[in-house]
Design an enzyme around this catalytic site. Structure first.
Site, PDB file in Angstrom:
ATOM      1  N   CYS A   1      58.255  55.491  27.689  1.00 22.23           N
ATOM      2  CA  CYS A   1      59.675  56.032  28.227  1.00 22.23           C
ATOM      3  C   CYS A   1      60.235  56.661  27.163  1.00 22.23           C
ATOM      4  O   CYS A   1      59.682  57.518  26.429  1.00 22.23           O
ATOM      5  CB  CYS A   1      60.396  54.915  29.072  1.00 22.23           C
ATOM      6  SG  CYS A   1      60.616  53.545  28.017  1.00 22.23           S
TER       7      CYS A   1
ATOM      8  N   ARG B   1      63.507  65.388  31.535  1.00 22.39           N
ATOM      9  CA  ARG B   1      63.394  64.893  30.203  1.00 22.39           C
ATOM     10  C   ARG B   1      61.961  65.152  29.974  1.00 22.39           C
ATOM     11  O   ARG B   1      61.550  65.479  28.621  1.00 22.39           O
ATOM     12  CB  ARG B   1      63.933  63.626  30.057  1.00 22.39           C
ATOM     13  CG  ARG B   1      65.184  63.477  29.727  1.00 22.39           C
ATOM     14  CD  ARG B   1      65.626  61.977  29.336  1.00 22.39           C
ATOM     15  NE  ARG B   1      65.495  61.641  28.134  1.00 22.39           N
ATOM     16  CZ  ARG B   1      65.322  60.391  27.464  1.00 22.39           C
ATOM     17  NH1 ARG B   1      65.825  59.376  28.225  1.00 22.39           N
ATOM     18  NH2 ARG B   1      65.109  60.295  26.385  1.00 22.39           N
TER      19      ARG B   1
END
Length: 273
Positions: free
Chosen positions: A228, A172
């Site tokens: 995050c 990611r």
């Protein structure tokens, strides 16, 4: 105070004269709700807390899990029996992501005696209960600001002046996949530091020495921040940094907030910039 507690230490404290309030924060990103698992069996006396509804505000401005309204968060904690001067232990059934979110919120809101059960429910060897407790009302009133917090501008500045760690999976970070947010990639200047590398195969945190070596290898010195996807797994990274001796700031909105604004720059690939 050490931010984690072992299952044996927790059992001893629960049997002692000053037992901690237990919060069960089982949650999975995109997975089933944690309440049925709680009802099927939890540590005796634990109160279930819903991460999506009670440890976050409504999704939208500020990301998928923006910080909850302090007054509403305080009401949830008081209903769970949390007291200003009483210990709290939080657990989940994963790598400490959800539990660390509750830990971080309580610490940010001024509570000084809160710990995460190391290894989560899997580490607990005692009996489980199906009874829903009815704790006495607590008296905890949030006083936000006890832990450092970043917004998008602050995260961008820290990526240039200090160290900003991206706690998501490496794919990611690189932008190879993005299953949730508008676009893949990372904040320019941020370093990839997946949370899975903070724990062992059993989900227990590595020793402070091993964590310190890991973060030193990433260039962490004094000024460090974490983000995050939406401010959940990043809280686990803040906890790991505290174990290693660092005080880290959390970008609570994280990538879900950053990527929602098409005017913000996005970096892709394995390099920070």
């Amino acid at each position: 105070m050490k931010p984690i507690i072992s299952a044996s230490e927790c059992a001893s404290e629960l049997a002692g004269p000053r037992p901690p309030v237990l919060l069960d924060v089982r949650w999975q990103l995109g997975g089933p709700h944690g309440r049925p698992d709680y009802e099927a069996g939890h540590i005796p006396g634990a109160v279930f807390v819903d991460l999506d509804a009670e440890l976050a505000g409504p999704a939208g401005s500020g990301g998928r899990h923006p910080l909850p309204d302090p007054a509403e968060f305080g009401a949830v904690m008081r209903r769970a029996g949390v007291r200003r001067a009483g210990p709290v232990v939080v657990y989940d059934d994963g790598q400490g992501w959800a539990a660390a979110r509750a830990w971080w919120l309580l610490r940010w809101a001024g509570h000084t005696d809160v710990r995460v059960l190391d290894g989560g429910l899997a580490a607990w060897t005692g009996e489980l209960s199906k009874e829903t407790p009815d704790p006495a009302e607590g008296d905890f009133v949030p006083a936000p600001g006890a832990l450092p917090l970043l917004d998008a501008d602050g995260a961008a500045a820290l990526a240039r002046s200090g160290v900003l760690l991206d706690a998501r999976a490496a794919e990611r970070y690189r932008g190879d996949v993005e299953p949730i947010d508008r676009v893949g990639g990372h904040i320019p200047g941020a370093l990839s530091a997946p949370t899975g590398e903070n724990v062992d195969a059993d989900g227990r945190f590595l020793s402070p020495e091993r964590l310190a070596a890991r973060f030193a290898g990433l260039g962490v010195e004094a000024e460090v921040g974490v983000y995050c996807g939406s401010g959940v797994s990043g809280a686990q990274q803040v906890l790991a940094l505290e174990l290693a001796g660092y005080r880290a700031a959390l970008y609570a909105g994280s990538w879900s907030d950053w990527s929602a604004d098409a005017s913000r720059p996005v970096a892709t690939g394995p390099d920070p910039r």
